[in-house]
Every structure is written in structure tokens, then in C-alpha cells.
Design an enzyme around this catalytic site. Structure first.
Site, PDB file in Angstrom:
ATOM      1  N   LEU A   1      34.897  39.709  26.399  1.00  0.00           N
ATOM      2  CA  LEU A   1      34.949  38.770  27.651  1.00  0.00           C
ATOM      3  C   LEU A   1      33.969  39.500  28.743  1.00  0.00           C
ATOM      4  O   LEU A   1      34.209  40.755  28.820  1.00  0.00           O
ATOM      5  CB  LEU A   1      36.499  38.670  28.269  1.00  0.00           C
ATOM      6  CG  LEU A   1      37.303  37.659  27.889  1.00  0.00           C
ATOM      7  CD1 LEU A   1      38.500  37.633  28.958  1.00  0.00           C
ATOM      8  CD2 LEU A   1      36.586  36.034  28.274  1.00  0.00           C
ATOM      9  N   ASP A   2      32.932  38.892  29.066  1.00  0.00           N
ATOM     10  CA  ASP A   2      32.153  39.618  29.817  1.00  0.00           C
ATOM     11  C   ASP A   2      32.701  40.013  31.221  1.00  0.00           C
ATOM     12  O   ASP A   2      33.611  39.750  31.612  1.00  0.00           O
ATOM     13  CB  ASP A   2      30.665  38.677  30.120  1.00  0.00           C
ATOM     14  CG  ASP A   2      30.991  37.559  31.452  1.00  0.00           C
ATOM     15  OD1 ASP A   2      31.484  37.870  32.438  1.00  0.00           O
ATOM     16  OD2 ASP A   2      31.206  36.556  30.551  1.00  0.00           O
ATOM     17  N   LYS A   3      31.975  41.110  31.796  1.00  0.00           N
ATOM     18  CA  LYS A   3      32.547  41.836  32.990  1.00  0.00           C
ATOM     19  C   LYS A   3      33.180  40.902  34.031  1.00  0.00           C
ATOM     20  O   LYS A   3      34.053  41.198  34.713  1.00  0.00           O
ATOM     21  CB  LYS A   3      31.495  42.964  33.486  1.00  0.00           C
ATOM     22  CG  LYS A   3      32.051  43.733  34.546  1.00  0.00           C
ATOM     23  CD  LYS A   3      31.111  44.921  34.747  1.00  0.00           C
ATOM     24  CE  LYS A   3      31.432  45.779  35.852  1.00  0.00           C
ATOM     25  NZ  LYS A   3      30.586  47.074  36.030  1.00  0.00           N
TER      26      LYS A   3
END
Length: 236
Positions: A99-101
Site C-alpha cells: 500500500l503506498d505511503k
């Protein structure tokens, strides 16, 4: 057996992490620095940084985290706010996928390299569901375009299920995982993502039991169904 498969089956690293360590020249077979594609035979001595690779963990670990914004899904120790340091689990685990930041919600972590490999194979079409808030009203045209496929990264995304949740929020179920896929799809249609939350991976659902920033072990029912879907190649 290929070196990356051999090491991932110890449950110590995923195949992706193993490949990074091979590229960095940190793994040897019988004293010789190995390269991607090398094989391991019975009796070979495989070392990482000159030390033996631990045997498979005695007990498999399966954790779900309700990831907050700002945590990075990497095991790289030099990355501030990496997910492994955040959870601080007493034995080695790694995240399944990313999951991107800037995104939040459900992510699975485990010490079982086989599970990582099975879940990351796109041909298995495992479902992942998201709630997405955008910067303007969700129209019928937007829903139709998203569901039919959007051209990003020189490919057209696979057809998917998209539902309007409220004026500026939609729900989307993906069976592929292109880099920043939802954000890129929205941008291509003139929308900007304000909030992105993953709420389901296959049969594992994010619910009120797990507050943002908290983690828990999968229960027996969740794990049993997840394993059965992975073993039979279920659509999720």
C-alpha cells in the site's frame, strides 16, 4: 531448486527480497557468490553475509495491519517509518504486496514465503477492495470508464467492479495490482484521489475490530478460507 525459491521456502524472506540480496552479492552457495538463476543441490552450503540461513520458522505467522498513512511497505531498515519497524514483531515477517505511503487500510504480513508468492501471482486474480475519496463528484461516466478499463502505464487496466458510495466516494474491486493503479486511473479521468483505503483482501475484511494503526493475527476461520482459496486458485 532455484536459489530464490529455496530461500523463500525457508520462510525467512520473500522471493522478491531474496532477489534483492542476490543482486547485492550477499548470498553464497558453497563459498561462491551466487547470481539470479543459480540452483541449490542437496548438501550445498548456502550462506547470507557469511552466516547460515535459519530453518523455517517453527510456526507460521499471519498478521493483518490497519496501516496508517505515512507508513512505507518495505523491510528496508534505512527507510524511516517502514512497516516492519512499525509493527515491531518479535520474529521476522514481511508484507504481502504494498500500500503506498499515502494510502491506508488492510495489509497482510507473514513469515510464509510461499503464501507471498501465491498471492502476488496476478494470474490468480485475487480480489482486493478499496474505498476511494476523490476531489469532485463521482459521475455515471466516471464509474463506467473506471469499470471498463483505463489506459495507464501503456496498458489498459482490466475490467473491474466500481460502485458509487457517496457523492465523492466510490468503491472498487481490483484483480490486478499495477503501480499506483487507482491513483493513476483517477488521474487519467481528471480526478485526484484525496483518500484511499483498502478494506478487503480476498476473504479477509477490515472491520471495526481493528482500529487504524492496530494489528492482529488472522483467526482460524479467516486463515482456513484464505488457504483454501490460494490452494485451489479461487477468484477470491
Amino acid at each position: 531448486m532455484l536459489i530464490n525459491k529455496y530461500i523463500s521456502e525457508t520462510g525467512y524472506w520473500s522471493r522478491r527480497e531474496t532477489n534483492r540480496r542476490i543482486t547485492a552479492g550477499r548470498i553464497t552457495i558453497n563459498g561462491k557468490v551466487c547470481v539470479k538463476g543459480d540452483t541449490v543441490q542437496p548438501g550445498d552450503i548456502v550462506l547470507m553475509d557469511g552466516e547460515s540461513i535459519p530453518e523455517r520458522n517453527p510456526e507460521s505467522v499471519y498478521i493483518i495491519l490497519n496501516k496508517p498513512v505515512g507508513i512505507t511497505c518495505t523491510a528496508a531498515e534505512h527507510v524511516e517509518g517502514n512497516i516492519i519497524q512499525y509493527i515491531n514483531y518479535p520474529s521476522r515477517i514481511f508484507a504481502v504486496g504494498r500500500l503506498d505511503k499515502a494510502s491506508e487500510g488492510l495489509i497482510l504480513l507473514t513469515n510464509n514465503g510461499n503464501i507471498v508468492n501465491k498471492m502476488m501471482r496476478s494470474e490468480h486474480h485475487h480480489e482486493k477492495e478499496y474505498l476511494v475519496m476523490v476531489d469532485k463528484p463521482v459521475t455515471d461516466e466516471f464509474i463506467s470508464s473506471m469499470s471498463q478499463g483505463v489506459e495507464i502505464l501503456n496498458v489498459v487496466t482490466k475490467p473491474c467492479e466500481v460502485y458509487r458510495q457517496s457523492e465523492n466516494v466510490f468503491r472498487i474491486i481490483l484483480t490486478q495490482g499495477l503501480n499506483l493503479q487507482i491513483r493513476r486511473m483517477c488521474k487519467a479521468l481528471g480526478y485526484r484521489v484525496l483518500k484511499l483505503e483498502r478494506i478487503r483482501i480476498m476473504n479477509v475484511i477490515l472491520d471495526e475490530r481493528l482500529k487504524r494503526g492496530e494489528w492482529r493475527h488472522l483467526d482460524h476461520q479467516e486463515l482456513g478460507l484464505l488457504m483454501s482459496q490460494l490452494d485451489d486458485g479461487s477468484m477470491g
